[in-house]
Design an enzyme around this catalytic site. Sequence first.
Site, mmCIF file in Angstrom:
data_model
loop_
_atom_site.group_PDB
_atom_site.id
_atom_site.type_symbol
_atom_site.label_atom_id
_atom_site.label_comp_id
_atom_site.label_asym_id
_atom_site.label_seq_id
_atom_site.Cartn_x
_atom_site.Cartn_y
_atom_site.Cartn_z
ATOM 1 C CD GLU A 236 -1.411 -0.714 3.586
ATOM 2 O OE1 GLU A 236 -2.598 -0.928 3.329
ATOM 3 O OE2 GLU A 236 -0.966 -0.587 4.746
ATOM 4 N N GLY A 238 2.023 5.088 -0.651
ATOM 5 C CA GLY A 238 1.364 6.393 -0.702
ATOM 6 C C GLY A 238 2.300 7.404 -1.339
ATOM 7 N NE ARG A 239 6.734 10.536 2.291
ATOM 8 C CZ ARG A 239 6.391 11.655 2.955
ATOM 9 N NH1 ARG A 239 6.503 12.822 2.367
ATOM 10 N NH2 ARG A 239 5.967 11.591 4.200
ATOM 11 C CB CYS A 305 3.128 36.201 11.474
ATOM 12 S SG CYS A 305 2.343 37.295 10.309
ATOM 13 C CE1 TYR A 333 1.126 10.821 4.081
ATOM 14 C CE2 TYR A 333 2.786 10.316 2.437
ATOM 15 C CZ TYR A 333 1.831 9.902 3.332
ATOM 16 O OH TYR A 333 1.568 8.561 3.474
HETATM 17 C C1 LIG Z 1 0.667 6.059 5.702
HETATM 18 C C2 LIG Z 1 0.465 4.625 5.486
HETATM 19 C C3 LIG Z 1 0.845 4.030 4.271
HETATM 20 C C4 LIG Z 1 1.563 4.777 3.189
HETATM 21 O O1 LIG Z 1 2.857 5.105 3.590
HETATM 22 P P1 LIG Z 1 3.848 5.839 2.565
HETATM 23 O O2 LIG Z 1 5.069 6.089 3.363
HETATM 24 O O3 LIG Z 1 3.168 7.089 2.120
HETATM 25 O O4 LIG Z 1 4.075 4.890 1.426
HETATM 26 C C5 LIG Z 1 0.553 2.698 4.093
HETATM 27 N N1 LIG Z 1 -0.060 1.977 5.062
HETATM 28 C C6 LIG Z 1 -0.420 2.503 6.250
HETATM 29 C C7 LIG Z 1 -1.091 1.666 7.254
HETATM 30 C C8 LIG Z 1 -0.164 3.843 6.499
HETATM 31 O O5 LIG Z 1 -0.501 4.369 7.688
#
Ligand SMILES: *Cc1c(COP(=O)(O)O)cnc(C)c1O
Length: 357
Positions: A236, A238-239, A305, A333
């Site tokens: 899974e 994300g980044r 500020c 993010y």
């Molecule tokens: C945030 C998160 C991800 C994604 O992590 P990345 O570092 O963005 O790849 C995957 N699984 C869980 C459970 C997360 O909390």
Amino acid sequence: MNLRDHADRLGDIPAYVYDLPGLHTHAAAIRRALPDIEIYYAVKANPDPMLLRVIAPHVNGFEVSSGGEYAHVRSVLPNARLAFGGPGKTDADLSLTPHRMHVESPGELRRLLNRSEPVDILLRANLDVPVAGAALAMGGGATPFGMDPAGIQECLALLGGPVRFRGLHAHLASGLDAPDLLKLATAVIGYARELGAPEINLGGGMAVRYQHPDQRFDWTAYGQGLTGIPEKLRIEPGRAMTAYCGWYLTKVLDLKRVHGELFAVLTGGTHHLRTPVTKGHNQPFTVFGSAESPEETVTLVGQLCTPKDVFARRVRATLRVGDVVAFAMAGAYAWNISHHDFLMHPKPEFHYVSGIS
Ligand SMILES: *Cc1c(COP(=O)(O)O)cnc(C)c1O
């Protein structure tokens, strides 16, 4: 994508520019590198509906970590498969029907046993494995994420009723390269096998190097390292999926020297792009400007500020008032983790470069 065109059109309000064809190409490459592994995109990295729609054909589903994300993805992509994770699920969260529910604690499992509809679960493990070198550690020690082996055993003894055990989930660290992430995967797979878990979600955490934008995560090596595993594997990310497709464009409002140091004050700020503050890095950028004078050492700040409103500190650049600064790697993010309402400056505009073939 021609970023220059967007720079030329920029007024006093900053803009996020998303390169949708670039995202399409990148997601397709990830898919090809991991032919036998299920990919769920971690929505918290960037839930923008336009991005979700581009990613959808290249992934098997989406990982959501709140009731809000669950409802959001359901509304954007009604047929998408969802994995629901995250600590602190409410009873309303636990009554939902995702493809997989990731159980974070024995207490959560006890509450889940009260529901009437069946639910397929993975138990989230926090194994005592070294996560050295990680940017963020969610496991490998005492954290509120997942369960240690004693917690997992407690859950295994509770299983039954509407809860169907499908396997193990582990998201132990973020910011690791393929060899280190493979080492973690080996430990997780070994543990899951001891439990007889037929399905394993290895989490995300693939490294994004903000100081070296060209050094991308080696998806091919990761995919090769995970071939021949009999269990059903899922990841899974994300980044590493969306970071590269986003740009934040701002303009230089003021240049000033204070006690000998040069500052460039830009429109917007880290209330739009909080990434450099949270990660403690200098956000990489390109300048669309007119000046031909030599580079100087300059700190790029926003309109807030607070001394924390810094995009990049003491970097080399040539800047003039009115120049456009395009911050790269602002697709994950970035906007969605930023404190938008602080100081009540205007929100940025959003431009989507389309034309996906
Ligand atoms: C945030 C998160 C991800 C994604 O992590 P990345 O570092 O963005 O790849 C995957 N699984 C869980 C459970 C997360 O909390």
